[in-house]
Design a protein around this motif. Structure first.
Motif, PDB file in Angstrom:
ATOM      1  N   SER B  26      49.016  53.914  53.782  1.00 16.19           N
ATOM      2  CA  SER B  26      48.340  55.181  54.024  1.00 16.19           C
ATOM      3  C   SER B  26      47.356  55.376  52.894  1.00 16.19           C
ATOM      4  N   TYR B  27      46.126  55.566  53.281  1.00 14.80           N
ATOM      5  CA  TYR B  27      45.063  55.745  52.295  1.00 14.80           C
ATOM      6  C   TYR B  27      43.855  56.292  53.019  1.00 14.80           C
ATOM      7  N   SER B  28      43.191  57.218  52.414  1.00 14.11           N
ATOM      8  CA  SER B  28      42.097  57.899  53.091  1.00 14.11           C
ATOM      9  C   SER B  28      40.777  57.150  53.045  1.00 14.11           C
ATOM     10  N   GLY B  29      40.642  56.227  52.114  1.00  9.16           N
ATOM     11  CA  GLY B  29      39.378  55.521  51.976  1.00  9.16           C
ATOM     12  C   GLY B  29      39.411  54.151  52.603  1.00  9.16           C
ATOM     13  N   SER B  30      38.698  53.225  52.008  1.00 11.46           N
ATOM     14  CA  SER B  30      38.660  51.840  52.482  1.00 11.46           C
ATOM     15  C   SER B  30      39.302  50.946  51.433  1.00 11.46           C
ATOM     16  N   PRO B  31      40.586  50.713  51.565  1.00 11.91           N
ATOM     17  CA  PRO B  31      41.267  49.946  50.526  1.00 11.91           C
ATOM     18  C   PRO B  31      41.058  48.449  50.688  1.00 11.91           C
ATOM     19  N   GLU B  32      41.382  47.747  49.643  1.00  6.68           N
ATOM     20  CA  GLU B  32      41.496  46.297  49.718  1.00  6.68           C
ATOM     21  C   GLU B  32      42.981  45.977  49.747  1.00  6.68           C
ATOM     22  N   LEU B  33      43.392  45.118  50.666  1.00  6.60           N
ATOM     23  CA  LEU B  33      44.810  44.810  50.848  1.00  6.60           C
ATOM     24  C   LEU B  33      45.127  43.402  50.361  1.00  6.60           C
ATOM     25  N   PHE B  34      46.319  43.265  49.788  1.00  4.95           N
ATOM     26  CA  PHE B  34      46.771  42.006  49.217  1.00  4.95           C
ATOM     27  C   PHE B  34      48.225  41.737  49.598  1.00  4.95           C
ATOM     28  N   TRP B  35      48.567  40.468  49.540  1.00  5.54           N
ATOM     29  CA  TRP B  35      49.966  40.061  49.499  1.00  5.54           C
ATOM     30  C   TRP B  35      50.156  39.262  48.206  1.00  5.54           C
ATOM     31  N   TYR B  36      51.148  39.710  47.422  1.00  6.28           N
ATOM     32  CA  TYR B  36      51.536  38.992  46.213  1.00  6.28           C
ATOM     33  C   TYR B  36      52.901  38.354  46.453  1.00  6.28           C
ATOM     34  N   VAL B  37      53.144  37.239  45.782  1.00  8.23           N
ATOM     35  CA  VAL B  37      54.412  36.536  45.934  1.00  8.23           C
ATOM     36  C   VAL B  37      54.985  36.241  44.556  1.00  8.23           C
ATOM     37  N   GLN B  38      56.298  36.297  44.484  1.00 11.68           N
ATOM     38  CA  GLN B  38      56.979  35.953  43.236  1.00 11.68           C
ATOM     39  C   GLN B  38      58.096  34.975  43.572  1.00 11.68           C
ATOM     40  N   TYR B  39      57.898  33.728  43.191  1.00  4.26           N
ATOM     41  CA  TYR B  39      58.927  32.708  43.356  1.00  4.26           C
ATOM     42  C   TYR B  39      59.937  32.841  42.220  1.00  4.26           C
ATOM     43  N   SER B  40      61.102  32.270  42.433  1.00 10.38           N
ATOM     44  CA  SER B  40      62.177  32.398  41.458  1.00 10.38           C
ATOM     45  C   SER B  40      61.723  31.951  40.075  1.00 10.38           C
ATOM     46  N   ARG B  41      61.904  32.832  39.092  1.00  9.61           N
ATOM     47  CA  ARG B  41      61.593  32.545  37.687  1.00  9.61           C
ATOM     48  C   ARG B  41      60.098  32.320  37.433  1.00  9.61           C
ATOM     49  N   GLN B  42      59.255  32.785  38.345  1.00 11.12           N
ATOM     50  CA  GLN B  42      57.815  32.672  38.124  1.00 11.12           C
ATOM     51  C   GLN B  42      57.189  34.065  38.127  1.00 11.12           C
ATOM     52  N   ARG B  43      55.960  34.121  37.665  1.00 12.36           N
ATOM     53  CA  ARG B  43      55.276  35.405  37.608  1.00 12.36           C
ATOM     54  C   ARG B  43      54.732  35.786  38.969  1.00 12.36           C
TER      55      ARG B  43
END
Lengths: 114, 109
Positions: B26-43
């Motif tokens: 939910s956001y009123s403007g034009s957002p940029e969307l991402f998917w981030y991933v975190q593997y075990s013991r990684q950033r």
């Protein structure tokens, strides 16, 4: 390039104490953002530093403060620690004026307040 | 205020089965969307972003502004896909990210 580095990796503090966390951004990056990640939650934005000034701030009390140095590294300070401040603190760096503004994250500092 | 919702905390799938992680915002403007991933013991690391329209490691995500969704999909899950996945949005074009609570994906061999 070591990427974003944070220190220390783990820290235990007593309620009421003060703590300083450190972050060195990825080479070439000029912007540092700090996030708090409580257990089982997604990261929450604390604030962002650019050109040595706080540019944006999330919904965190004034006990949370920061600093950015001329070499773009940054510190996060938390005063009067509460038990609820226990969390993973993440630093992310990016190049604000670049074509690619991808944020790179550090490994985080795990803060435990007892 | 912006908000990112990831409804399922834990998703277990068999190797070779399709994976779909739901994300609504939910956001009123034009957002940029991402998917981030975190593997075990990684950033935490960027998996993909809607503006690049790429397929990364077999994953795709399409921004649906009408449904305010940015679901992540992969037709055939691999064991190495086991990780924590976070949907996030940024606004004002300045990398202030708002994250969902994340999805733990477990791929069963």
């Amino acid at each position: 390039d070591a990427g974003v580095t944070q220190s220390p990796t783990h820290l235990i503090k007593t309620r009421g104490q003060q703590v300083t966390l450190r972050c060195s951004p990825k080479s070439g990056h000029d912007t540092v953002s700090w996030y708090q990640q409580a257990l089982g939650q997604g990261p929450q934005f604390i604030f962002q530093y650019y050109e040595e000034e706080e540019r944006q701030r999330g919904n965190f009390p004034d006990r949370f403060s920061g600093h950015q140095f001329p070499n773009y590294s940054s510190e996060l300070n938390v005063n009067a620690l509460l038990l609820g401040d226990s969390a993973l603190y993440l630093c992310a760096s990016s190049f604000l004026r670049g074509l690619d503004t991808e944020a790179f994250f550090g490994q985080g500092t795990r803060l435990t307040v007892v | 205020a912006q908000r990112v919702t990831q409804p399922e905390k834990l998703l277990s799938v068999f190797k070779g089965a399709p994976v779909e992680l739901k994300c609504n915002y939910s956001y009123s403007g034009s957002p940029e969307l991402f998917w981030y991933v975190q593997y075990s013991r990684q950033r935490l690391q960027l998996l993909l972003r809607h503006i690049s329209r790429e397929s990364i490691k077999g994953f795709t995500a399409d921004l649906n502004k009408g449904e305010t969704s940015f679901h992540l999909k992969k037709p055939f899950a691999q064991e190495e896909d086991s990780a924590m996945y976070y949907c996030a949005l940024s606004y004002y074009g300045n990398n202030r990210l708002a994250f969902g609570k994340g999805n733990q994906v477990v791929v069963i061999p």
